[in-house]
Write a protein that holds these residues in place. Structure first.
Motif, PDB file in Angstrom:
ATOM      1  N   ALA A  67      44.436  49.028  38.048  1.00 20.55           N
ATOM      2  CA  ALA A  67      43.248  49.890  38.112  1.00 20.55           C
ATOM      3  C   ALA A  67      42.842  50.353  36.716  1.00 20.55           C
ATOM      4  O   ALA A  67      41.647  50.444  36.400  1.00 20.55           O
ATOM      5  CB  ALA A  67      43.520  51.082  39.017  1.00 20.55           C
ATOM      6  N   ALA A  68      43.824  50.641  35.880  1.00 25.45           N
ATOM      7  CA  ALA A  68      43.528  51.042  34.506  1.00 25.45           C
ATOM      8  C   ALA A  68      42.889  49.891  33.735  1.00 25.45           C
ATOM      9  O   ALA A  68      41.980  50.096  32.913  1.00 25.45           O
ATOM     10  CB  ALA A  68      44.804  51.501  33.814  1.00 25.45           C
ATOM     11  N   LEU A  69      43.364  48.674  34.007  1.00 27.97           N
ATOM     12  CA  LEU A  69      42.776  47.496  33.358  1.00 27.97           C
ATOM     13  C   LEU A  69      41.318  47.324  33.783  1.00 27.97           C
ATOM     14  O   LEU A  69      40.449  47.025  32.957  1.00 27.97           O
ATOM     15  CB  LEU A  69      43.590  46.248  33.721  1.00 27.97           C
ATOM     16  CG  LEU A  69      43.070  44.916  33.173  1.00 27.97           C
ATOM     17  CD1 LEU A  69      43.123  44.885  31.653  1.00 27.97           C
ATOM     18  CD2 LEU A  69      43.872  43.755  33.756  1.00 27.97           C
ATOM     19  N   GLN A  74      35.324  48.454  32.331  1.00 30.35           N
ATOM     20  CA  GLN A  74      34.133  49.126  32.870  1.00 30.35           C
ATOM     21  C   GLN A  74      33.704  48.561  34.221  1.00 30.35           C
ATOM     22  O   GLN A  74      32.507  48.431  34.510  1.00 30.35           O
ATOM     23  CB  GLN A  74      32.979  49.058  31.868  1.00 30.35           C
ATOM     24  CG  GLN A  74      33.297  49.740  30.543  1.00 30.35           C
ATOM     25  CD  GLN A  74      32.134  49.690  29.559  1.00 30.35           C
ATOM     26  OE1 GLN A  74      31.212  48.902  29.704  1.00 30.35           O
ATOM     27  NE2 GLN A  74      32.186  50.547  28.552  1.00 30.35           N
ATOM     28  N   ILE A  75      34.665  48.219  35.056  1.00 29.71           N
ATOM     29  CA  ILE A  75      34.367  47.808  36.430  1.00 29.71           C
ATOM     30  C   ILE A  75      34.312  49.062  37.295  1.00 29.71           C
ATOM     31  O   ILE A  75      35.254  49.859  37.306  1.00 29.71           O
ATOM     32  CB  ILE A  75      35.426  46.826  36.952  1.00 29.71           C
ATOM     33  CG1 ILE A  75      35.326  45.517  36.167  1.00 29.71           C
ATOM     34  CG2 ILE A  75      35.240  46.564  38.447  1.00 29.71           C
ATOM     35  CD1 ILE A  75      36.314  44.457  36.587  1.00 29.71           C
ATOM     36  N   LYS A  76      33.229  49.244  37.998  1.00 28.24           N
ATOM     37  CA  LYS A  76      33.006  50.461  38.772  1.00 28.24           C
ATOM     38  C   LYS A  76      33.999  50.580  39.930  1.00 28.24           C
ATOM     39  O   LYS A  76      34.405  49.574  40.515  1.00 28.24           O
ATOM     40  CB  LYS A  76      31.581  50.479  39.317  1.00 28.24           C
ATOM     41  CG  LYS A  76      30.508  50.491  38.244  1.00 28.24           C
ATOM     42  CD  LYS A  76      29.125  50.467  38.882  1.00 28.24           C
ATOM     43  CE  LYS A  76      28.025  50.468  37.828  1.00 28.24           C
ATOM     44  NZ  LYS A  76      26.673  50.418  38.450  1.00 28.24           N
ATOM     45  N   ALA A  77      34.326  51.816  40.260  1.00 25.07           N
ATOM     46  CA  ALA A  77      35.231  52.064  41.381  1.00 25.07           C
ATOM     47  C   ALA A  77      34.644  51.566  42.693  1.00 25.07           C
ATOM     48  O   ALA A  77      35.367  51.147  43.601  1.00 25.07           O
ATOM     49  CB  ALA A  77      35.551  53.556  41.475  1.00 25.07           C
ATOM     50  N   SER A  78      33.314  51.574  42.807  1.00 28.69           N
ATOM     51  CA  SER A  78      32.661  51.101  44.022  1.00 28.69           C
ATOM     52  C   SER A  78      32.785  49.591  44.206  1.00 28.69           C
ATOM     53  O   SER A  78      32.548  49.073  45.297  1.00 28.69           O
ATOM     54  CB  SER A  78      31.181  51.493  44.012  1.00 28.69           C
ATOM     55  OG  SER A  78      30.532  50.970  42.862  1.00 28.69           O
ATOM     56  N   ASP A  79      33.171  48.871  43.134  1.00 28.52           N
ATOM     57  CA  ASP A  79      33.364  47.425  43.215  1.00 28.52           C
ATOM     58  C   ASP A  79      34.830  47.047  43.431  1.00 28.52           C
ATOM     59  O   ASP A  79      35.182  45.864  43.350  1.00 28.52           O
ATOM     60  CB  ASP A  79      32.857  46.751  41.936  1.00 28.52           C
ATOM     61  CG  ASP A  79      31.343  46.786  41.828  1.00 28.52           C
ATOM     62  OD1 ASP A  79      30.688  46.896  42.877  1.00 28.52           O
ATOM     63  OD2 ASP A  79      30.825  46.714  40.696  1.00 28.52           O
ATOM     64  N   VAL A  80      35.675  48.053  43.710  1.00 29.84           N
ATOM     65  CA  VAL A  80      37.110  47.822  43.898  1.00 29.84           C
ATOM     66  C   VAL A  80      37.531  48.348  45.263  1.00 29.84           C
ATOM     67  O   VAL A  80      37.158  49.451  45.654  1.00 29.84           O
ATOM     68  CB  VAL A  80      37.940  48.511  42.793  1.00 29.84           C
ATOM     69  CG1 VAL A  80      39.431  48.218  42.992  1.00 29.84           C
ATOM     70  CG2 VAL A  80      37.478  48.067  41.411  1.00 29.84           C
ATOM     71  N   ASN A  81      38.297  47.538  45.988  1.00 34.42           N
ATOM     72  CA  ASN A  81      38.814  47.948  47.295  1.00 34.42           C
ATOM     73  C   ASN A  81      40.327  47.756  47.322  1.00 34.42           C
ATOM     74  O   ASN A  81      40.819  46.629  47.247  1.00 34.42           O
ATOM     75  CB  ASN A  81      38.158  47.133  48.412  1.00 34.42           C
ATOM     76  CG  ASN A  81      38.678  47.518  49.784  1.00 34.42           C
ATOM     77  OD1 ASN A  81      39.076  48.653  50.007  1.00 34.42           O
ATOM     78  ND2 ASN A  81      38.679  46.570  50.710  1.00 34.42           N
ATOM     79  N   ARG A 110      31.207  41.358  38.331  1.00 39.76           N
ATOM     80  CA  ARG A 110      29.786  41.084  38.081  1.00 39.76           C
ATOM     81  C   ARG A 110      29.561  40.369  36.749  1.00 39.76           C
ATOM     82  O   ARG A 110      28.475  39.841  36.522  1.00 39.76           O
ATOM     83  CB  ARG A 110      28.993  42.400  38.137  1.00 39.76           C
ATOM     84  CG  ARG A 110      29.086  43.102  39.492  1.00 39.76           C
ATOM     85  CD  ARG A 110      28.231  44.348  39.526  1.00 39.76           C
ATOM     86  NE  ARG A 110      28.417  45.081  40.776  1.00 39.76           N
ATOM     87  CZ  ARG A 110      27.736  44.860  41.890  1.00 39.76           C
ATOM     88  NH1 ARG A 110      26.823  43.913  41.902  1.00 39.76           N
ATOM     89  NH2 ARG A 110      27.965  45.564  42.984  1.00 39.76           N
ATOM     90  N   ASP A 111      30.557  40.386  35.903  1.00 42.40           N
ATOM     91  CA  ASP A 111      30.499  39.673  34.624  1.00 42.40           C
ATOM     92  C   ASP A 111      31.606  38.626  34.638  1.00 42.40           C
ATOM     93  O   ASP A 111      32.794  38.948  34.510  1.00 42.40           O
ATOM     94  CB  ASP A 111      30.700  40.660  33.461  1.00 42.40           C
ATOM     95  CG  ASP A 111      30.663  39.984  32.104  1.00 42.40           C
ATOM     96  OD1 ASP A 111      30.468  38.749  32.051  1.00 42.40           O
ATOM     97  OD2 ASP A 111      30.843  40.688  31.089  1.00 42.40           O
ATOM     98  N   LEU A 112      31.241  37.349  34.799  1.00 44.61           N
ATOM     99  CA  LEU A 112      32.237  36.291  34.974  1.00 44.61           C
ATOM    100  C   LEU A 112      33.079  36.049  33.727  1.00 44.61           C
ATOM    101  O   LEU A 112      34.129  35.412  33.811  1.00 44.61           O
ATOM    102  CB  LEU A 112      31.554  34.991  35.399  1.00 44.61           C
ATOM    103  CG  LEU A 112      30.998  34.978  36.826  1.00 44.61           C
ATOM    104  CD1 LEU A 112      30.324  33.644  37.134  1.00 44.61           C
ATOM    105  CD2 LEU A 112      32.104  35.249  37.840  1.00 44.61           C
ATOM    106  N   THR A 113      32.649  36.559  32.566  1.00 38.33           N
ATOM    107  CA  THR A 113      33.482  36.406  31.373  1.00 38.33           C
ATOM    108  C   THR A 113      34.762  37.231  31.484  1.00 38.33           C
ATOM    109  O   THR A 113      35.729  36.986  30.751  1.00 38.33           O
ATOM    110  CB  THR A 113      32.709  36.826  30.108  1.00 38.33           C
ATOM    111  OG1 THR A 113      32.338  38.214  30.213  1.00 38.33           O
ATOM    112  CG2 THR A 113      31.459  35.977  29.930  1.00 38.33           C
TER     113      THR A 113
END
Length: 219
Positions: A67-69, A74-81, A110-113
Motif C-alpha cells: 500500500a505504501a508503494l 500516487q495511485i488513488k485509494a479508490s483504485d485499490v481493493n 491508470r498509467d501502464l508505465t
C-alpha cells in the motif's frame, strides 16, 4: 358490411404476403484494434504458519508495504481493493498443523508505465501469486459500437450477395441478434523486473458479432 369486407380482404392479403415471404439469415463480425490505456492487476500475499495470529501479522505487513508503494506512485485509494483475510487449514502427514493466511489486493493501474515497477516491488515483498492482468481501454464502449456497426454492415453485405444470387432484392430487417458483449482485452500477467525487460502490451481487438435476418423481395 363494406368495412368488414375491406378488413377481411386486408387480413387475407397480409396472410398471403406472410405465407409467401422469404428470409435470409446471415452472421456478421467486426473488430477494432485498440491500444490498452489501463490495467487491473490482482496480487496475493500469503503466509504459512502454525500460529494464525503470526501469519496474519506477516500478511498485514506485506499488504501495508505494498500500500505504501502504491501511495508512492500516487495511485488513488479508490483504485485499490483489499480483500478480507482468508485462512485455510494445511494438512501435512494427516495432521492439521499449519494454516495458510492470505489476502488479495486488486489495483487499477491508470498509467501502464507503472506496471513493471509495481511487479518488481511486489516481488521484493514476497508476493505469492500474480493473477492474469486485465487490460482495458478507457473508451471501450465507443470502440465496441464501432465494431458493432462493422458487424452489421458485414452481415448486410452477405445478405445482399445472397439476394442477388437468388434473383431477389433485399428487404427490411426482420430479426436482429447481438451475439457478443464488450469485454476488455486480456493479457497474461508476468513476473519481471522493471530494468530487465520492457513491457509492451501492443494492440488488442474489441470484437462484435451479430446475426441478422433480412426479408427477401421478388423484383
Amino acid at each position: 358490411k363494406l368495412s368488414q369486407i375491406l378488413v377481411l380482404c386486408a387480413a387475407l392479403g397480409q396472410s398471403a404476403y406472410a405465407a409467401e415471404a422469404d428470409f435470409v439469415t446471415v452472421n456478421g463480425s467486426g473488430a477494432v484494434a485498440v491500444t490498452p490505456t489501463q490495467a487491473r492487476l490482482t496480487l496475493v500475499f500469503s503466509a504459512q504458519q502454525a500460529d494464525v495470529a503470526a501469519g496474519k501479522q506477516a500478511v498485514d505487513a506485506q499488504s501495508a508495504a505494498f500500500a505504501a508503494l502504491l501511495s508512492k506512485h500516487q495511485i488513488k485509494a479508490s483504485d485499490v481493493n483489499n480483500a478480507p483475510l482468508v485462512v485455510y487449514p494445511e494438512q501435512r502427514e494427516q495432521k492439521l498443523d499449519q494454516f495458510r493466511i492470505e489476502r488479495s489486493t486488486t489495483v487499477l493501474i491508470r498509467d501502464l508505465t507503472l506496471y513493471p515497477l509495481l511487479l518488481e516491488g511486489a516481488a521484493k515483498l514476497g508476493v505469492s501469486q500474480i493473477q492474469p492482468v486485465e487490460l482495458q481501454t478507457a473508451d471501450s464502449e465507443q470502440y465496441y459500437t464501432e465494431a458493432l456497426q462493422q458487424a452489421f454492415q458485414a452481415a448486410k453485405a452477405k445478405a445482399l450477395q445472397l439476394a442477388a444470387l437468388s434473383g431477389r432484392k433485399l428487404g427490411k430487417v426482420n430479426q436482429l441478434h447481438e451475439q457478443s458483449s464488450a469485454p476488455g482485452p486480456r493479457f497474461k500477467g508476468m513476473m519481471m523486473a522493471a530494468d530487465s525487460m520492457p513491457v509492451s502490451f501492443g494492440q488488442q481487438q474489441i470484437r462484435a458479432d451479430v446475426q441478422v435476418q433480412f426479408e427477401l423481395i421478388n423484383p
